[in-house]
Design a protein around this motif. Structure first.
Motif, PDB file in Angstrom:
ATOM      1  N   PRO A  81       0.408  -1.131   0.087  1.00  0.00           N
ATOM      2  CA  PRO A  81       0.171  -0.014   0.550  1.00  0.00           C
ATOM      3  C   PRO A  81       0.906   1.192   0.051  1.00  0.00           C
ATOM      4  CG  PRO A  81      -1.363  -1.525   1.590  1.00  0.00           C
ATOM      5  CD  PRO A  81       0.440  -2.089   0.832  1.00  0.00           C
ATOM      6  N   PRO A  82       0.870   2.260  -0.701  1.00  0.00           N
ATOM      7  CA  PRO A  82       1.494   3.290  -0.610  1.00  0.00           C
ATOM      8  C   PRO A  82       1.060   4.002   0.401  1.00  0.00           C
ATOM      9  CG  PRO A  82      -0.352   3.350  -2.478  1.00  0.00           C
ATOM     10  CD  PRO A  82      -0.742   2.475  -2.197  1.00  0.00           C
ATOM     11  N   SER A  83       0.512   3.908   1.235  1.00  0.00           N
ATOM     12  CA  SER A  83       0.763   4.456   2.942  1.00  0.00           C
ATOM     13  C   SER A  83       1.582   3.803   3.420  1.00  0.00           C
ATOM     14  CB  SER A  83      -0.866   4.386   4.210  1.00  0.00           C
ATOM     15  OG  SER A  83      -0.930   2.783   3.730  1.00  0.00           O
ATOM     16  N   GLU A  84       2.883   2.487   3.009  1.00  0.00           N
ATOM     17  CA  GLU A  84       3.216   1.774   4.011  1.00  0.00           C
ATOM     18  C   GLU A  84       4.808   1.841   2.930  1.00  0.00           C
ATOM     19  OE1 GLU A  84       1.993  -2.067   4.703  1.00  0.00           O
ATOM     20  OE2 GLU A  84       0.021  -1.385   5.062  1.00  0.00           O
ATOM     21  N   VAL A  85       4.766   2.750   2.397  1.00  0.00           N
ATOM     22  CA  VAL A  85       6.393   2.531   2.177  1.00  0.00           C
ATOM     23  C   VAL A  85       7.391   2.945   2.530  1.00  0.00           C
ATOM     24  CG1 VAL A  85       5.048   4.090   0.208  1.00  0.00           C
ATOM     25  CG2 VAL A  85       5.915   5.705   1.724  1.00  0.00           C
ATOM     26  N   ALA A  86       8.784   2.088   2.397  1.00  0.00           N
ATOM     27  CA  ALA A  86       9.546   2.666   3.025  1.00  0.00           C
ATOM     28  C   ALA A  86      11.203   2.557   2.793  1.00  0.00           C
ATOM     29  CB  ALA A  86       9.487   0.959   4.243  1.00  0.00           C
ATOM     30  N   PRO A  87      11.773   2.745   3.358  1.00  0.00           N
ATOM     31  CA  PRO A  87      13.026   2.988   2.466  1.00  0.00           C
ATOM     32  C   PRO A  87      13.246   1.646   1.388  1.00  0.00           C
ATOM     33  CG  PRO A  87      13.337   4.412   3.946  1.00  0.00           C
ATOM     34  CD  PRO A  87      12.014   3.355   4.730  1.00  0.00           C
ATOM     35  N   GLY A  88      13.553   1.325   0.087  1.00  0.00           N
ATOM     36  CA  GLY A  88      14.321   0.581  -0.955  1.00  0.00           C
ATOM     37  C   GLY A  88      12.561  -0.155  -1.127  1.00  0.00           C
ATOM     38  N   ALA A  89      11.536   1.128  -1.567  1.00  0.00           N
ATOM     39  CA  ALA A  89      10.763   0.597  -2.014  1.00  0.00           C
ATOM     40  C   ALA A  89      10.798   1.651  -3.356  1.00  0.00           C
ATOM     41  CB  ALA A  89       9.571   1.356  -1.584  1.00  0.00           C
ATOM     42  N   ARG A 134       1.114  12.415  -4.436  1.00  0.00           N
ATOM     43  CA  ARG A 134       1.649  11.379  -5.496  1.00  0.00           C
ATOM     44  C   ARG A 134       1.436  10.741  -5.799  1.00  0.00           C
ATOM     45  NH1 ARG A 134       5.298  16.542  -8.187  1.00  0.00           N
ATOM     46  NH2 ARG A 134       3.746  18.510  -8.174  1.00  0.00           N
ATOM     47  N   ILE A 135       2.058  10.093  -4.677  1.00  0.00           N
ATOM     48  CA  ILE A 135       2.290   8.037  -4.386  1.00  0.00           C
ATOM     49  C   ILE A 135       1.416   7.491  -4.621  1.00  0.00           C
ATOM     50  CG2 ILE A 135       3.334   6.733  -3.306  1.00  0.00           C
ATOM     51  CD1 ILE A 135       5.125   8.315  -1.776  1.00  0.00           C
ATOM     52  N   ALA A 136       1.018   6.436  -6.234  1.00  0.00           N
ATOM     53  CA  ALA A 136      -0.405   6.158  -6.151  1.00  0.00           C
ATOM     54  C   ALA A 136       0.252   4.497  -6.001  1.00  0.00           C
ATOM     55  CB  ALA A 136      -1.004   6.250  -7.853  1.00  0.00           C
ATOM     56  N   PHE A 137       1.179   4.366  -6.586  1.00  0.00           N
ATOM     57  CA  PHE A 137       1.520   2.852  -6.238  1.00  0.00           C
ATOM     58  C   PHE A 137       2.941   3.025  -5.843  1.00  0.00           C
ATOM     59  CE2 PHE A 137      -0.886   3.409 -10.217  1.00  0.00           C
ATOM     60  CZ  PHE A 137      -2.085   2.484 -10.296  1.00  0.00           C
ATOM     61  N   ALA A 138       3.240   1.583  -4.657  1.00  0.00           N
ATOM     62  CA  ALA A 138       4.460   1.182  -4.644  1.00  0.00           C
ATOM     63  C   ALA A 138       5.062  -0.272  -4.850  1.00  0.00           C
ATOM     64  CB  ALA A 138       4.253   1.540  -2.765  1.00  0.00           C
ATOM     65  N   PHE A 139       6.125  -0.879  -4.495  1.00  0.00           N
ATOM     66  CA  PHE A 139       6.445  -2.285  -4.824  1.00  0.00           C
ATOM     67  C   PHE A 139       7.746  -2.454  -4.291  1.00  0.00           C
ATOM     68  CE2 PHE A 139       3.966  -0.717  -8.715  1.00  0.00           C
ATOM     69  CZ  PHE A 139       2.519  -1.880  -8.510  1.00  0.00           C
ATOM     70  N   LEU A 140       8.048  -3.692  -3.776  1.00  0.00           N
ATOM     71  CA  LEU A 140       9.145  -3.959  -3.607  1.00  0.00           C
ATOM     72  C   LEU A 140      10.122  -4.302  -4.612  1.00  0.00           C
ATOM     73  CD1 LEU A 140       8.372  -4.687  -0.337  1.00  0.00           C
ATOM     74  CD2 LEU A 140       9.258  -2.811  -0.683  1.00  0.00           C
ATOM     75  N   PHE A 141      11.763  -4.453  -4.245  1.00  0.00           N
ATOM     76  CA  PHE A 141      12.171  -5.520  -5.254  1.00  0.00           C
ATOM     77  C   PHE A 141      12.303  -6.792  -4.366  1.00  0.00           C
ATOM     78  CE2 PHE A 141      13.583  -1.036  -6.417  1.00  0.00           C
ATOM     79  CZ  PHE A 141      14.045  -0.813  -7.719  1.00  0.00           C
ATOM     80  N   PRO A 142      12.019  -7.845  -5.191  1.00  0.00           N
ATOM     81  CA  PRO A 142      12.678  -8.901  -5.383  1.00  0.00           C
ATOM     82  C   PRO A 142      13.663  -9.364  -5.053  1.00  0.00           C
ATOM     83  CG  PRO A 142      11.592  -9.104  -7.349  1.00  0.00           C
ATOM     84  CD  PRO A 142      11.540  -7.826  -7.217  1.00  0.00           C
ATOM     85  N   GLN A 143      13.531 -11.085  -4.029  1.00  0.00           N
ATOM     86  CA  GLN A 143      15.430 -11.171  -4.069  1.00  0.00           C
ATOM     87  C   GLN A 143      15.235 -11.488  -5.294  1.00  0.00           C
ATOM     88  OE1 GLN A 143      15.092 -14.100  -0.169  1.00  0.00           O
ATOM     89  NE2 GLN A 143      16.587 -12.047   0.214  1.00  0.00           N
ATOM     90  N   THR A 144      16.646 -11.913  -5.202  1.00  0.00           N
ATOM     91  CA  THR A 144      16.740 -13.268  -6.238  1.00  0.00           C
ATOM     92  C   THR A 144      16.396 -14.313  -5.831  1.00  0.00           C
ATOM     93  OG1 THR A 144      19.369 -12.799  -5.480  1.00  0.00           O
ATOM     94  CG2 THR A 144      18.773 -11.705  -7.224  1.00  0.00           C
TER      95      THR A 144
END
Length: 144
Positions: A81-89, A134-144
């Protein structure tokens, strides 16, 4: 799917600082746009890009109702959720109300983010209230 280490994502993103802005490019130190920055961080943190990037026009986000960036990110990243963005997102911004999300940044701290901006290149700046809303979407990079 497990998320990549945020510190690794941030270090990879910061290694692009100072890269000049260049539309559709993704070459650290040479040139990139906001999507090119995200693609470069992906290559360093996750691995090879899962599909080739089709060419896009500078005004691609001004037409059509589809959330093209969000749809692409959902196929290979972990949505939060955009409300939960944290460093690395990775965050997708709507640059105008009711427009589709067409700008990309990476959260680097509680109140900072990094992005490639026309005329400025890759910069890190405060995540002001104006940017945050302005943040509409947030994503985390997956682990390899």
């Amino acid at each position: 799917m497990k998320a990549a280490d945020p510190a690794r994502v941030i270090a990879a993103a910061r290694s692009w600082l100072g890269t000049p802005y260049h539309d559709q490019a993704s070459l650290r130190g040479v040139g990139c746009d906001c999507l090119g920055l995200a693609r470069g961080v992906w290559r360093e943190v996750v691995g090879p890009e899962p599909f080739p990037m089709p060419p896009y026009s500078r005004d691609w986000g001004e037409c059509g109702p589809r959330e093209v960036l969000a749809e692409g990110a959902r196929r290979m990243m972990i949505e939060v959720p955009p409300s939960e963005v944290a460093p690395g997102a990775l965050v997708l911004f709507r640059m105008m109300p009711r427009a589709i999300a067409k700008h990309v940044g990476i959260i680097t701290g509680p109140n900072t983010f990094l992005h490639a901006y026309e005329r400025l290149g890759v910069i890190e700046e405060p995540l002001t209230a104006s940017w945050r809303r302005r943040i509409a979407f947030a994503f985390l990079f997956p682990q390899t």
